[in-house]
Design an enzyme around this catalytic site. Structure first.
Site, mmCIF file in Angstrom:
data_model
loop_
_atom_site.group_PDB
_atom_site.id
_atom_site.type_symbol
_atom_site.label_atom_id
_atom_site.label_comp_id
_atom_site.label_asym_id
_atom_site.label_seq_id
_atom_site.Cartn_x
_atom_site.Cartn_y
_atom_site.Cartn_z
ATOM 1 N N GLU A 1 0.810 -1.017 0.082
ATOM 2 C CA GLU A 1 0.049 0.059 0.098
ATOM 3 C C GLU A 1 1.030 0.999 0.029
ATOM 4 O OE1 GLU A 1 -4.182 -1.606 1.926
ATOM 5 O OE2 GLU A 1 -2.915 -0.914 3.181
ATOM 6 N N CYS B 1 3.495 8.261 1.507
ATOM 7 C CA CYS B 1 4.176 7.383 2.425
ATOM 8 C C CYS B 1 4.513 6.133 1.555
ATOM 9 C CB CYS B 1 2.943 7.107 3.383
ATOM 10 S SG CYS B 1 3.607 6.004 4.622
ATOM 11 N N CYS C 1 6.429 -7.083 6.890
ATOM 12 C CA CYS C 1 7.506 -6.612 7.809
ATOM 13 C C CYS C 1 7.672 -7.817 8.649
ATOM 14 C CB CYS C 1 7.124 -5.545 8.631
ATOM 15 S SG CYS C 1 8.456 -4.874 9.625
ATOM 16 N N CYS D 1 6.005 -5.465 15.557
ATOM 17 C CA CYS D 1 5.825 -4.719 16.724
ATOM 18 C C CYS D 1 4.447 -4.872 17.078
ATOM 19 C CB CYS D 1 6.109 -3.306 16.331
ATOM 20 S SG CYS D 1 7.706 -2.580 15.631
ATOM 21 N N CYS E 1 1.392 -2.553 15.436
ATOM 22 C CA CYS E 1 1.318 -2.380 14.189
ATOM 23 C C CYS E 1 0.724 -3.639 13.229
ATOM 24 C CB CYS E 1 2.766 -2.353 13.902
ATOM 25 S SG CYS E 1 3.097 -1.830 11.949
ATOM 26 N N SER F 1 12.235 6.058 7.854
ATOM 27 C CA SER F 1 11.804 5.922 9.406
ATOM 28 C C SER F 1 12.229 4.391 9.325
ATOM 29 C CB SER F 1 10.075 5.777 9.554
ATOM 30 O OG SER F 1 10.025 5.310 10.671
ATOM 31 N N HIS G 1 8.809 5.148 20.789
ATOM 32 C CA HIS G 1 7.665 4.599 21.369
ATOM 33 C C HIS G 1 7.750 4.182 22.795
ATOM 34 C CE1 HIS G 1 6.494 4.621 17.227
ATOM 35 N NE2 HIS G 1 6.773 3.567 16.807
ATOM 36 N N CYS H 1 -0.873 5.444 9.512
ATOM 37 C CA CYS H 1 0.350 4.754 9.891
ATOM 38 C C CYS H 1 -0.068 3.363 10.725
ATOM 39 C CB CYS H 1 0.852 5.526 11.063
ATOM 40 S SG CYS H 1 2.032 6.909 10.551
#
Ligand code: SAH
Ligand code: SF4
Length: 372
Positions: A99, A113, A120, A124, A127, A207, A231, A349
């Site tokens: 995306e 973005c 991934c 996390c 996420c 990032s 975080h 995000c």
């Protein structure tokens, strides 16, 4: 066996030149000039048809079209939210989808973005992307293609230096860019080229969740702006939220950030901090954050947690976020609270997850439900 023709759209200059010489479309003597011509058509004008390359001889255009293609990936879905955010689901191969999200009216005009991986590996806990099973690195061409698709849609060819809607690129989509540094660096070379898409390296932010050994190489190879997904300020909590912290704990991460090439007041690190209700949002956490980053040229980006189906967290209350931000501002840091954008299309995000994965997941849920 016939080989698929090479797609010239996402090659670096060196690769483009080599492809033209290999195919004998340019002699080694002409390579520089031909590469510059083709580069301008591909990356300044955004053409996807060799016939449009009007300053190249007809015979040469035909030779190009015989050996190469200028293809965009398949756009499986396009959604536009009420607040103007656009999300594309792009398929590079069956099951390999990412995306890409355009967020208007940020920075100087708008940020795209982009994703650096399908899925991934890092898991996390807050996420959505991290819950996706399938992972592979995107090629440089696939990273660049996301910008090309957005520019096609926004009608931003040829490149203009003023009034661009797409002025900035952030690597905050799916994936951990520092696990794919070679391709991210090549993509930056292409995107920042002044005779092409011409997005300055200062307007490209990468990032990372904190892949410590790759921080310096990122700065040296790309000159990109750095954002770090912080975080938490204690290892015990960060280990839970951002599991890569178990490998590279906070002290090592902070040392690597302080050593990031080119850091200055004009080139600050962005610390991202997702606001999780009752988890990391107390005033004491804000004070600890300020202490931790003391002396680093920094901005702090507070991100309200974006929920997704089945997420084990809630977003902090607005008053809690405001109190947190106030502590940071009092310490002298800019601390914008990122406005949630595109929530109605799950484009915010950490909500990105490919459609095929969602379908697979819902098929699994249905199968489990019917088995029980
Ligand atoms: N893998 C990289 C870049 C992609 S994530 C990284 O982790 O930095 C981009 C940002 O979105 C990161 O700061 C990430 O921590 C944050 N994020 C992930 N899931 C989120 C969620 N559900 N709500 C808010 N922010 C989230
Ligand atoms: Fe990966 Fe970043 Fe999501 Fe963590 S926050 S799982 S590193 S995409």
């Amino acid at each position: 066996m016939s080989l698929a023709p090479i797609n010239l759209s996402g090659l670096t200059r060196a690769q483009l030149s080599a492809a033209l010489v290999d195919a004998e479309v340019a002699s080694p003597r002409e390579a520089r000039m031909r590469t510059a011509q083709a580069w301008g058509w591909i990356h300044h004008h955004g053409v996807t048809d060799f016939a449009a390359m009007s300053n190249i001889a007809k015979g040469t255009r035909a030779a190009l079209a015989e050996r190469f293609v200028l293809a965009r990936p398949e756009i499986v879905e396009r959604q536009e939210s009420r607040d103007g955010v656009i999300k594309w689901l792009i398929r590079f191969a069956p099951g390999n989808e990412v995306e890409t999200v355009f967020i208007p009216d940020v920075a100087h005009s708008g940020a795209l973005c982009v994703s650096s991986q399908v899925g991934c590996t890092l898991n996390c806990s807050f996420c959505h992307t991290g819950t996706q099973g399938l992972v592979r690195n995107l090629t440089a061409a696939e990273i660049v293609a996301q910008v090309q698709v957005a520019r096609d849609d926004l009608g931003e060819w040829p490149t203009s230096l003023e009034n661009r809607r797409l002025s900035n690129v952030v690597f905050m989509g799916m994936g951990e860019p520092l696990y794919n540094l070679d391709n991210v660096a090549a993509a930056l070379d292409i995107l920042s080229d002044n005779e092409g898409i011409a997005i300055s390296r200062r307007r490209i932010t990468v990032s990372t969740s904190g892949v410590v050994p790759e921080l310096s190489p990122l700065g040296e190879r790309t000159g990109a702006m750095l954002a770090v997904s912080m975080h938490a300020t204690r290892d015990e909590l960060r280990d839970q939220l951002v599991p890569i912290n178990r490998r590279y704990p906070i002290a090592e991460l902070m040392a690597a950030i302080r050593a990031y090439p080119g850091l200055s007041n004009a080139k600050r690190v962005t610390f991202e901090y997702v606001m999780l209700k009752g988890v990391n949002d107390a005033p004491a956490d804000a004070k600890a954050l300020v202490k931790l980053i003391a002396g680093i040229p920094a901005k702090i980006n507070l991100i309200p947690f974006n929920p997704w189906p089945g997420a084990p967290f809630q977003c902090s209350d607005p008053e809690t976020i405001e109190a947190f931000a106030a502590i940071i501002r009092r310490a002298g840091y800019a601390s914008p609270v990122r406005k949630p954008r595109g929530r109605d299309i799950l484009a915010a995000c950490g909500q990105l997850k490919s459609e095929s994965e969602k379908l697979r997941a819902s098929a699994r849920r249905r199968a489990t439900a019917s088995a029980s």
